[in-house]
Design a protein around this motif. Structure first.
Motif, PDB file in Angstrom:
ATOM      1  N   GLY A 142      -1.693 -62.860   8.726  1.00 46.72           N
ATOM      2  CA  GLY A 142      -1.173 -61.497   8.829  1.00 46.72           C
ATOM      3  C   GLY A 142      -1.792 -60.609   7.768  1.00 46.72           C
ATOM      4  O   GLY A 142      -2.430 -61.098   6.838  1.00 46.72           O
ATOM      5  N   PRO A 143      -1.608 -59.291   7.919  1.00 43.94           N
ATOM      6  CA  PRO A 143      -2.239 -58.362   6.981  1.00 43.94           C
ATOM      7  C   PRO A 143      -1.549 -58.347   5.622  1.00 43.94           C
ATOM      8  O   PRO A 143      -0.362 -58.672   5.520  1.00 43.94           O
ATOM      9  N   PHE A 144      -2.303 -58.020   4.584  1.00 46.32           N
ATOM     10  CA  PHE A 144      -1.699 -57.794   3.266  1.00 46.32           C
ATOM     11  C   PHE A 144      -2.402 -56.617   2.599  1.00 46.32           C
ATOM     12  O   PHE A 144      -3.565 -56.336   2.899  1.00 46.32           O
ATOM     13  N   ASP A 145      -1.664 -55.933   1.735  1.00 47.01           N
ATOM     14  CA  ASP A 145      -2.187 -54.721   1.098  1.00 47.01           C
ATOM     15  C   ASP A 145      -2.582 -55.008  -0.348  1.00 47.01           C
ATOM     16  O   ASP A 145      -1.783 -55.549  -1.112  1.00 47.01           O
ATOM     17  N   VAL A 146      -3.800 -54.651  -0.714  1.00 45.54           N
ATOM     18  CA  VAL A 146      -4.231 -54.846  -2.102  1.00 45.54           C
ATOM     19  C   VAL A 146      -4.092 -53.561  -2.918  1.00 45.54           C
ATOM     20  O   VAL A 146      -4.108 -53.595  -4.137  1.00 45.54           O
ATOM     21  N   PRO A 171      -6.668 -29.878  -9.435  1.00 48.30           N
ATOM     22  CA  PRO A 171      -7.383 -31.156  -9.451  1.00 48.30           C
ATOM     23  C   PRO A 171      -8.703 -31.069  -8.684  1.00 48.30           C
ATOM     24  O   PRO A 171      -8.826 -30.322  -7.720  1.00 48.30           O
ATOM     25  N   LEU A 172      -9.662 -31.833  -9.169  1.00 45.94           N
ATOM     26  CA  LEU A 172     -10.932 -31.992  -8.464  1.00 45.94           C
ATOM     27  C   LEU A 172     -10.762 -32.929  -7.296  1.00 45.94           C
ATOM     28  O   LEU A 172     -11.268 -32.722  -6.213  1.00 45.94           O
ATOM     29  N   LEU A 173     -10.050 -34.012  -7.610  1.00 44.30           N
ATOM     30  CA  LEU A 173      -9.827 -35.045  -6.613  1.00 44.30           C
ATOM     31  C   LEU A 173      -8.352 -35.384  -6.618  1.00 44.30           C
ATOM     32  O   LEU A 173      -7.739 -35.503  -7.674  1.00 44.30           O
ATOM     33  N   GLN A 174      -7.803 -35.489  -5.425  1.00 44.67           N
ATOM     34  CA  GLN A 174      -6.400 -35.838  -5.319  1.00 44.67           C
ATOM     35  C   GLN A 174      -6.256 -36.997  -4.340  1.00 44.67           C
ATOM     36  O   GLN A 174      -6.577 -36.847  -3.156  1.00 44.67           O
ATOM     37  N   ALA A 175      -5.841 -38.129  -4.865  1.00 43.32           N
ATOM     38  CA  ALA A 175      -5.602 -39.294  -4.013  1.00 43.32           C
ATOM     39  C   ALA A 175      -4.114 -39.317  -3.697  1.00 43.32           C
ATOM     40  O   ALA A 175      -3.287 -39.217  -4.594  1.00 43.32           O
ATOM     41  N   GLU A 176      -3.801 -39.405  -2.404  1.00 45.43           N
ATOM     42  CA  GLU A 176      -2.400 -39.382  -1.976  1.00 45.43           C
ATOM     43  C   GLU A 176      -2.074 -40.629  -1.183  1.00 45.43           C
ATOM     44  O   GLU A 176      -2.642 -40.842  -0.116  1.00 45.43           O
ATOM     45  N   SER A 177      -1.171 -41.422  -1.717  1.00 46.42           N
ATOM     46  CA  SER A 177      -0.617 -42.565  -0.982  1.00 46.42           C
ATOM     47  C   SER A 177      -1.678 -43.481  -0.374  1.00 46.42           C
ATOM     48  O   SER A 177      -1.567 -43.874   0.782  1.00 46.42           O
ATOM     49  N   LEU A 178      -2.702 -43.809  -1.159  1.00 49.81           N
ATOM     50  CA  LEU A 178      -3.750 -44.697  -0.644  1.00 49.81           C
ATOM     51  C   LEU A 178      -3.221 -46.098  -0.410  1.00 49.81           C
ATOM     52  O   LEU A 178      -2.514 -46.649  -1.258  1.00 49.81           O
ATOM     53  N   THR A 179      -3.573 -46.656   0.734  1.00 53.19           N
ATOM     54  CA  THR A 179      -3.239 -48.050   1.029  1.00 53.19           C
ATOM     55  C   THR A 179      -4.493 -48.742   1.562  1.00 53.19           C
ATOM     56  O   THR A 179      -5.122 -48.252   2.487  1.00 53.19           O
ATOM     57  N   VAL A 180      -4.868 -49.842   0.929  1.00 50.39           N
ATOM     58  CA  VAL A 180      -6.010 -50.638   1.391  1.00 50.39           C
ATOM     59  C   VAL A 180      -5.477 -51.964   1.913  1.00 50.39           C
ATOM     60  O   VAL A 180      -4.758 -52.679   1.206  1.00 50.39           O
ATOM     61  N   ARG A 181      -5.810 -52.258   3.170  1.00 55.88           N
ATOM     62  CA  ARG A 181      -5.226 -53.421   3.853  1.00 55.88           C
ATOM     63  C   ARG A 181      -6.310 -54.408   4.276  1.00 55.88           C
ATOM     64  O   ARG A 181      -7.381 -53.999   4.728  1.00 55.88           O
ATOM     65  N   PHE A 182      -6.010 -55.671   4.109  1.00 56.30           N
ATOM     66  CA  PHE A 182      -6.897 -56.732   4.593  1.00 56.30           C
ATOM     67  C   PHE A 182      -6.203 -57.494   5.708  1.00 56.30           C
ATOM     68  O   PHE A 182      -4.993 -57.719   5.651  1.00 56.30           O
ATOM     69  N   GLU A 183      -7.002 -57.863   6.715  1.00 60.51           N
ATOM     70  CA  GLU A 183      -6.474 -58.701   7.790  1.00 60.51           C
ATOM     71  C   GLU A 183      -6.756 -60.158   7.423  1.00 60.51           C
ATOM     72  O   GLU A 183      -7.837 -60.486   6.969  1.00 60.51           O
ATOM     73  N   ALA A 184      -5.753 -60.992   7.584  1.00 63.90           N
ATOM     74  CA  ALA A 184      -5.939 -62.421   7.329  1.00 63.90           C
ATOM     75  C   ALA A 184      -5.278 -63.183   8.472  1.00 63.90           C
ATOM     76  O   ALA A 184      -4.439 -62.621   9.190  1.00 63.90           O
ATOM     77  N   PRO A 185      -5.656 -64.463   8.649  1.00 66.04           N
ATOM     78  CA  PRO A 185      -5.055 -65.254   9.738  1.00 66.04           C
ATOM     79  C   PRO A 185      -3.526 -65.252   9.702  1.00 66.04           C
ATOM     80  O   PRO A 185      -2.878 -65.229  10.744  1.00 66.04           O
ATOM     81  N   GLY A 235     -11.470 -55.502   5.076  1.00 64.40           N
ATOM     82  CA  GLY A 235     -10.482 -54.557   4.559  1.00 64.40           C
ATOM     83  C   GLY A 235     -10.724 -53.175   5.131  1.00 64.40           C
ATOM     84  O   GLY A 235     -11.773 -52.886   5.687  1.00 64.40           O
ATOM     85  N   ARG A 236      -9.706 -52.318   4.992  1.00 64.87           N
ATOM     86  CA  ARG A 236      -9.886 -50.919   5.405  1.00 64.87           C
ATOM     87  C   ARG A 236      -8.864 -50.038   4.709  1.00 64.87           C
ATOM     88  O   ARG A 236      -7.823 -50.522   4.245  1.00 64.87           O
ATOM     89  N   LEU A 237      -9.193 -48.766   4.652  1.00 68.50           N
ATOM     90  CA  LEU A 237      -8.235 -47.797   4.146  1.00 68.50           C
ATOM     91  C   LEU A 237      -7.212 -47.589   5.253  1.00 68.50           C
ATOM     92  O   LEU A 237      -7.522 -47.015   6.291  1.00 68.50           O
ATOM     93  N   ALA A 238      -6.000 -48.097   5.048  1.00 69.41           N
ATOM     94  CA  ALA A 238      -5.016 -48.094   6.127  1.00 69.41           C
ATOM     95  C   ALA A 238      -4.116 -46.873   6.072  1.00 69.41           C
ATOM     96  O   ALA A 238      -3.353 -46.618   7.001  1.00 69.41           O
ATOM     97  N   GLY A 239      -4.209 -46.105   4.981  1.00 69.24           N
ATOM     98  CA  GLY A 239      -3.380 -44.915   4.911  1.00 69.24           C
ATOM     99  C   GLY A 239      -3.734 -44.089   3.695  1.00 69.24           C
ATOM    100  O   GLY A 239      -4.353 -44.591   2.747  1.00 69.24           O
TER     101      GLY A 239
END
Ligand code: ADP
Ligand code: SF4
Ligand code: MG
Length: 341
Positions: free
Chosen positions: A35-39, A19-33, A78-82
């Motif tokens: 509590g956090p949630f993952d999109v 593979p050229l690019l390998q994405a592994e277990s990406l998690t994008v998380r947003f903080e909200a009043p 938001g941020r890449l949380a994992g």
């Protein structure tokens, strides 16, 4: 023979080639009043040289956010949380912003519909295409404009030398999109990310532009990550497909297997609701009832349960962690039904 295996595959096994690019277990998380949630949750896939990987799903499933995560462009708060993003020996998830700027536009080209990468109305299109060549490859302006003309020719813009001097408003939508493609391709990226690149265009132009992207990928050995909500585009373009629902890839398969034998009820629903060439305009398509749940209000258990015709008791209790693998690991489905196959 049962293909079922209880193992959760951490990585998609290669279809062929490294593979050229390998994405592994990406998690994008947003903080909200509240509590956090993952999109984007635990998303893994690989893009191979000369091949097209399609991410498909309804609006709001996390496709664009996945692409943004790959490029280090997740918007605040938001941020890449994992997860890891392996590309040319680096983990892009850990690269400093300065290095990411070089990766974007030089090693990874991108075509989005958003203003972020749309054309500047007050700069001639030739100069806009020349700019990354001057900045990243240190070409002179003259050499960069000559290269821009060559790129225009490659992407099918007639009379390229003359068009260089045009402003964006002097071009049709289809021609503007070709300019965007020329810009994305200018530095000969190894990988091209295209997020709904033709959604705003009419069907004929859409077909031409997609065919062009496919040809370029094959000719240059470039990997193409193509994001779309349109299964017709997937059927036309994809080598491999990841079907996204509520932030997760729920089914991943080579394109023929996906259409030949869709495993996940969501994939089956999408296929049933997609028009084909044989669908008479008057026909009522079998749309999936309901809507995609917002990421901060996912139902208990399987996120697809409220819309799933095959839901059963277990689906309400726990989200399906189960992954079905074919020999070679090219297929997976996040559904409890996969266990009984
Ligand atoms: N800036 C943001 N803040 C919070 N949530 C967002 C933001 N941008 C997108 N989302 C949410 O993330 C989810 C995925 O969005 P997106 O990746 O754009 O979906 P898709 O491209 O599949 O239509 C959606 O529920 C959307 O509402
Ligand atoms: S796990 Fe259950 S609810 Fe989810 S897709 Fe499979 S059958 Fe439907
Ligand atoms: Mg999107």
């Amino acid at each position: 023979m049962s293909l079922a295996s209880a193992a959760v595959s951490p990585l998609p096994a290669p279809l062929s080639g490294t593979p050229l690019l390998q994405a592994e277990s990406l998690t994008v998380r947003f903080e909200a009043p509240d509590g956090p949630f993952d999109v984007v949750r635990d998303v893994s896939f690989a893009v191979r040289p000369g091949r097209t990987f399609c991410l498909v799903g309804e609006s709001g499933c996390g496709k664009s956010m996945t692409a943004r995560a790959l490029l280090g462009l997740v918007p605040e708060p938001g941020r890449l949380a994992g997860g890891r993003i392996l590309f040319q020996g680096d983990d892009l998830a850990t690269l400093p912003e300065k290095s990411m700027e070089r990766v974007r536009g030089r090693d990874i080209g991108m075509i989005f519909q958003e203003p972020m990468t749309s054309l500047n109305p007050v700069i001639r299109v030739g100069d806009q295409v020349a700019e990354p060549l001057i900045r990243h490859l240190r070409l002179s302006r003259k050499a960069a404009l000559a290269e821009a003309a060559e790129l225009f020719r490659q992407v099918g813009i007639p009379a390229p030398e003359m068009r260089l001097r045009d402003y964006p408003h002097q071009l049709s939508g289809g021609m503007r999109q070709r300019v965007m493609i020329a810009m994305a391709l200018a530095c000969k990226p190894r990988l091209l990310l295209a997020d709904e690149p033709t959604t705003a265009l009419d069907v004929t132009i859409q077909g031409q532009i997609l065919a062009l992207l496919g040809d370029l990928a094959r000719e240059r050995g470039m990997g193409l990550l193509l994001i779309t909500h349109d299964l017709g585009v997937v059927a036309e373009m994809a080598d491999e497909v990841g079907v996204m629902y509520a932030g997760r890839i729920v089914e991943r398969a080579p394109v023929r297997e996906l259409f030949g034998e869709p495993l996940h009820p969501y994939t089956r629903g999408l296929i049933r609701s997609a028009p084909t060439l044989d669908t008479p305009p008057s026909a009522r398509l079998d749309a999936i009832p309901g809507t995609v749940p917002p990421p901060d209000k996912l139902p208990q258990g399987c996120p697809f349960r409220p819309r799933c015709p095959d839901a059963h008791a277990r689906c309400a209790e726990e989200p399906p962690a189960f992954i079905l693998e074919s020999p070679g690991g090219a297929r997976e489905s996040r559904c409890w039904l996969a266990e009984t196959r």
